[in-house]
Design a protein around this motif. Structure first.
Motif, PDB file in Angstrom:
ATOM      1  N   THR A 190      -8.637   4.712  11.812  1.00 26.90           N
ATOM      2  CA  THR A 190      -8.603   3.307  13.264  1.00 26.90           C
ATOM      3  C   THR A 190      -7.342   2.519  11.714  1.00 26.90           C
ATOM      4  OG1 THR A 190     -10.409   3.443  14.120  1.00 26.90           O
ATOM      5  CG2 THR A 190      -9.392   1.508  13.934  1.00 26.90           C
ATOM      6  N   ILE A 191      -6.404   2.347  12.491  1.00 30.69           N
ATOM      7  CA  ILE A 191      -5.301   1.217  11.553  1.00 30.69           C
ATOM      8  C   ILE A 191      -5.629   0.315  12.267  1.00 30.69           C
ATOM      9  CG2 ILE A 191      -3.228   0.823   9.876  1.00 30.69           C
ATOM     10  CD1 ILE A 191      -4.649   3.823   9.016  1.00 30.69           C
ATOM     11  N   HIS A 192      -5.869  -0.919  11.536  1.00 32.18           N
ATOM     12  CA  HIS A 192      -6.080  -2.665  12.429  1.00 32.18           C
ATOM     13  C   HIS A 192      -4.997  -3.491  11.930  1.00 32.18           C
ATOM     14  CE1 HIS A 192     -10.682  -1.325  12.608  1.00 32.18           C
ATOM     15  NE2 HIS A 192     -10.582  -0.481  11.419  1.00 32.18           N
ATOM     16  N   ARG A 210      -7.408  15.821  11.739  1.00 31.24           N
ATOM     17  CA  ARG A 210      -7.998  16.048  12.473  1.00 31.24           C
ATOM     18  C   ARG A 210      -8.804  15.810  13.037  1.00 31.24           C
ATOM     19  NH1 ARG A 210     -11.005  20.387   7.744  1.00 31.24           N
ATOM     20  NH2 ARG A 210      -9.148  20.706   6.670  1.00 31.24           N
ATOM     21  N   GLY A 211      -8.934  13.949  13.264  1.00 31.09           N
ATOM     22  CA  GLY A 211      -9.633  13.916  13.916  1.00 31.09           C
ATOM     23  C   GLY A 211      -8.772  12.916  15.279  1.00 31.09           C
ATOM     24  N   HIS A 212      -9.389  11.658  15.945  1.00 33.82           N
ATOM     25  CA  HIS A 212      -7.928  11.163  16.438  1.00 33.82           C
ATOM     26  C   HIS A 212      -7.313  10.030  15.721  1.00 33.82           C
ATOM     27  CE1 HIS A 212      -9.196  13.703  19.859  1.00 33.82           C
ATOM     28  NE2 HIS A 212     -11.064  12.931  19.554  1.00 33.82           N
ATOM     29  N   LEU A 213      -6.427   9.250  15.938  1.00 33.97           N
ATOM     30  CA  LEU A 213      -5.415   8.385  15.772  1.00 33.97           C
ATOM     31  C   LEU A 213      -5.741   6.924  16.361  1.00 33.97           C
ATOM     32  CD1 LEU A 213      -4.450   7.530  12.727  1.00 33.97           C
ATOM     33  CD2 LEU A 213      -2.312   7.919  13.874  1.00 33.97           C
ATOM     34  N   LEU A 214      -6.598   5.815  16.354  1.00 31.92           N
ATOM     35  CA  LEU A 214      -6.198   4.829  16.691  1.00 31.92           C
ATOM     36  C   LEU A 214      -5.324   3.860  15.519  1.00 31.92           C
ATOM     37  CD1 LEU A 214      -6.730   2.611  19.424  1.00 31.92           C
ATOM     38  CD2 LEU A 214      -9.015   2.216  18.271  1.00 31.92           C
ATOM     39  N   THR A 240      -3.744   7.346  19.977  1.00 33.63           N
ATOM     40  CA  THR A 240      -3.599   5.957  20.636  1.00 33.63           C
ATOM     41  C   THR A 240      -3.223   5.111  20.091  1.00 33.63           C
ATOM     42  OG1 THR A 240      -5.732   6.694  21.606  1.00 33.63           O
ATOM     43  CG2 THR A 240      -5.123   4.643  22.437  1.00 33.63           C
ATOM     44  N   ASN A 241      -1.832   4.241  20.675  1.00 38.05           N
ATOM     45  CA  ASN A 241      -0.570   3.447  20.046  1.00 38.05           C
ATOM     46  C   ASN A 241      -0.890   2.474  21.005  1.00 38.05           C
ATOM     47  OD1 ASN A 241       0.905   1.746  19.020  1.00 38.05           O
ATOM     48  ND2 ASN A 241       2.914   3.474  19.582  1.00 38.05           N
ATOM     49  N   GLY A 271       0.645   5.415  24.489  1.00 39.83           N
ATOM     50  CA  GLY A 271       1.102   4.590  24.255  1.00 39.83           C
ATOM     51  C   GLY A 271       2.476   4.678  23.292  1.00 39.83           C
ATOM     52  N   SER A 272       4.031   3.870  23.427  1.00 39.99           N
ATOM     53  CA  SER A 272       4.930   3.942  23.662  1.00 39.99           C
ATOM     54  C   SER A 272       5.376   3.273  22.135  1.00 39.99           C
ATOM     55  CB  SER A 272       6.207   4.083  24.236  1.00 39.99           C
ATOM     56  OG  SER A 272       5.903   3.005  24.417  1.00 39.99           O
ATOM     57  N   VAL A 273       6.210   3.094  21.383  1.00 42.09           N
ATOM     58  CA  VAL A 273       6.535   2.278  19.973  1.00 42.09           C
ATOM     59  C   VAL A 273       7.715   1.020  21.097  1.00 42.09           C
ATOM     60  CG1 VAL A 273       8.056   2.205  18.142  1.00 42.09           C
ATOM     61  CG2 VAL A 273       6.659   4.384  18.409  1.00 42.09           C
TER      62      VAL A 273
END
Length: 322
Positions: A190-192, A210-214, A240-241, A271-273
């Protein structure tokens, strides 16, 4: 160390002996405070014979370590020795050159704060890591042992470079923290808000997840574009962006049509940029990156599994002659 003190949300380590009783090695490089320290853990101070604080300076080597509460570092050096070592706090005030942990396994006895205040040298963990630690301070930490590190890493300040495998429950990057490297995050990441995921590495693949990126709102994904064979960030799970800013820098002169992969997912990108380098980006919008003084126009190319940057024009410089 005298009245030195390391304070975190979970513990306070205080020198209870003000006389400075200590021992040094023959070269005067290693100073070990041999007095009894107090270790506070959710309550009143608890004296312990194990609660020993170590101080390493001047390129010293500290060996035979078993269990310690805090380690303070000034200058380069090495911690080496037995099969295992444990700590509840590490403070690197200065580090020229790097300071290296070369113990086979280095663990953290509790949620530990690792303070890296030096901007000149790195705190290098060339060992298997276990436990949980919080990276604080503006200096650089490197995790490089080619093994599975069963840690939970919370990057709260400064950069952490991963060259190995992180296999904790969850990894987090908070405001003022940055995660980079060419290793693998085997768990969720997770990147806060205010935290940065750096996806650039010149000679190796970028960091793999390897997992999910939030990516939370106002988080940052930063990349320096080097060429069309740029190895993107790869996420095996979903991305998930929720509103990350894409921070891009151009480090080569692109040709028309060059398409540079930035991010790929083994499942889906949700989610888009919406912003590039802080500027709003709508569907079909373009943005300009400068290579030295030459502006180049790009657009984002996205699908359910990838995001790429495509050069659609090199704008050049307009010269007027009279």
């Amino acid at each position: 160390l005298g009245t030195g003190r390391l304070i975190g949300p979970w513990c306070t380590v205080t020198d209870t002996q003000k006389t400075g009783f200590a021992t040094t090695n023959a070269a005067g490089q290693l100073v070990r405070n041999a007095t009894l320290y107090e270790y506070t853990w959710f309550g009143a101070p608890t004296p312990s014979a194990l609660a020993t604080n170590y101080y390493v300076s001047g390129g010293g080597t500290l060996s035979g370590i078993g269990r310690l509460w805090t380690l303070t570092i000034q200058g380069g050096g090495t911690v080496s020795g037995g099969s295992y070592a444990y700590a509840a706090g590490v403070l690197m005030e200065e580090g020229v050159p790097d300071f290296t942990f070369a113990i086979p396994t280095f663990g953290f006895t509790s949620p530990t704060w690792v303070h890296q205040h030096s901007l000149a040298g790195s705190l290098v963990f060339d060992c298997k890591l276990t436990g949980t630690f919080h990276k604080a301070g503006p200096g650089r930490v490197v995790i490089q042992k080619d093994t599975v590190n069963s840690i939970t890493l919370n990057v709260r300040e400064g950069p952490v470079e991963v060259r190995a495998v992180l296999n904790g429950v969850n990894q987090n990057v908070f405001t003022s923290g940055m995660l980079s490297g060419y290793g693998t995050v085997a768990s969720n990441l997770t990147i806060h808000a205010g935290g940065c995921l750096e996806g650039t590495h010149a000679t190796n693949n970028a960091l793999a997840v390897r997992g999910h990126l939030l990516l939370k709102e106002r988080s940052i994904v930063a990349m320096a574009l080097t060429n069309t064979t740029f190895q993107p960030l790869h996420v095996a799970g979903t991305v998930t962006n929720l509103g990350a800013d894409l921070a891009l820098a151009l480090h080569y002169r692109p040709r028309f049509g060059d398409t540079i992969p930035l991010l790929t997912s083994g499942q889906a990108i949700a989610g888009s940029v919406k912003t590039v380098n802080g500027a709003p980006l709508g569907p079909g919008d373009t943005f300009v990156l400068n290579y030295h003084a030459e502006p180049c126009k790009f657009t984002l190319v996205a699908d359910t599994n990838f995001v790429a940057a495509r050069c659609i024009a090199r704008l050049g410089t307009l010269v007027l002659i009279r």
